[in-house]
Design a protein around this motif. Structure first.
Motif: not given
Lengths: 114, 115
Positions: B22-29, B71-73, B1-17
């Motif tokens: 990040s996202c990684t996934y696993d699949t054999s397709e 290649a790195a998924k 089965a395919q899986t999707v992983t987002q390792s950052q629960p929360e991110m902050s950025v300054q306006e205009a920046e």
């Protein structure tokens, strides 16, 4: 319609009761999907309709959950004997065709079982 | 089965920046689609950008672009010139091109934009 419409927007029910959640897809969209999103999680697939038939119901968690789409348009998700663990946002999406077309989402129904 | 992983629960950025989610996934397709969705407090999932796995060129939509490393998924989202309206929950999602039509979502990343 202009977009995918879900009613009600919010539903509070008592444990053990039966609930129905309605989804009105975009006119002409043949594919319809239901997802469940628990608090702080990503949506999880429940069931997919192509026309009137359920093409994939592998995501339904148990036999208390059932969905229909009798005329290939509006769909109803039915939950029997609700449990507190069923509390979540139920999202509906539709797409023009099954494959390779964008899915458009509704705003969901927030179900709270008390 | 395919899986999707987002390792950052929360991110902050300054306006205009610029910020990268990040996202990684696993699949054999070998053939599939990847998506980034935005979910504001209204709960409606809005498609931000889409990438076909057979395309080597990274997708771009105005201020949004992806870095797709097959290649790195890996499938990261870059938001340039961040705006207050970008604040939302962002989900990475996978869909097979051949089998089934369901989207498989990651757990999401909350993006906060500071003025």
């Amino acid at each position: 319609g202009a977009g995918v419409s879900q009613t009600p927007s919010n539903k509070v029910t008592e444990k053990g009761k039966y609930v129905e959640l309605r989804c009105d897809p975009i006119s002409g969209h043949t594919a319809l999907y239901w997802y469940r999103q628990s608090l702080g999680q990503g949506p999880e697939f429940l069931i997919y309709f192509q026309g009137t038939g359920a093409a994939d119901d592998s995501g339904l968690p148990n036999d208390r959950f059932f969905a229909v789409r009798p005329e290939g348009s509006v769909s109803t998700l039915k939950i029997q004997r609700t449990e507190r663990g069923d509390s979540a946002v139920y999202l509906c999406a539709s797409s023009l065709m099954a494959m390779n077309t964008e899915a458009f989402f509704g705003q969901g129904t927030r179900l709270t079982v008390v | 089965a395919q899986t999707v992983t987002q390792s950052q629960p929360e991110m902050s950025v300054q306006e205009a920046e610029t910020v990268t989610l990040s996202c990684t996934y696993d699949t054999s397709e070998s053939d599939y689609y990847l998506f980034w969705y935005k979910q504001p407090p209204s709960r409606q999932m809005i498609l931000v950008i889409r990438q076909e796995a057979y395309k080597q060129q990274n997708a771009t939509e105005n201020r949004f672009s992806v870095n797709f490393q097959k290649a790195a998924k890996s499938f990261s989202l870059k938001i340039s010139d961040s705006q207050l309206g970008d604040a939302a929950m962002y989900f990475c999602a996978y869909r097979s091109a051949m089998y089934g039509n369901k989207l498989v979502f990651g757990a999401g990343t909350i993006l906060r934009v500071k003025s």
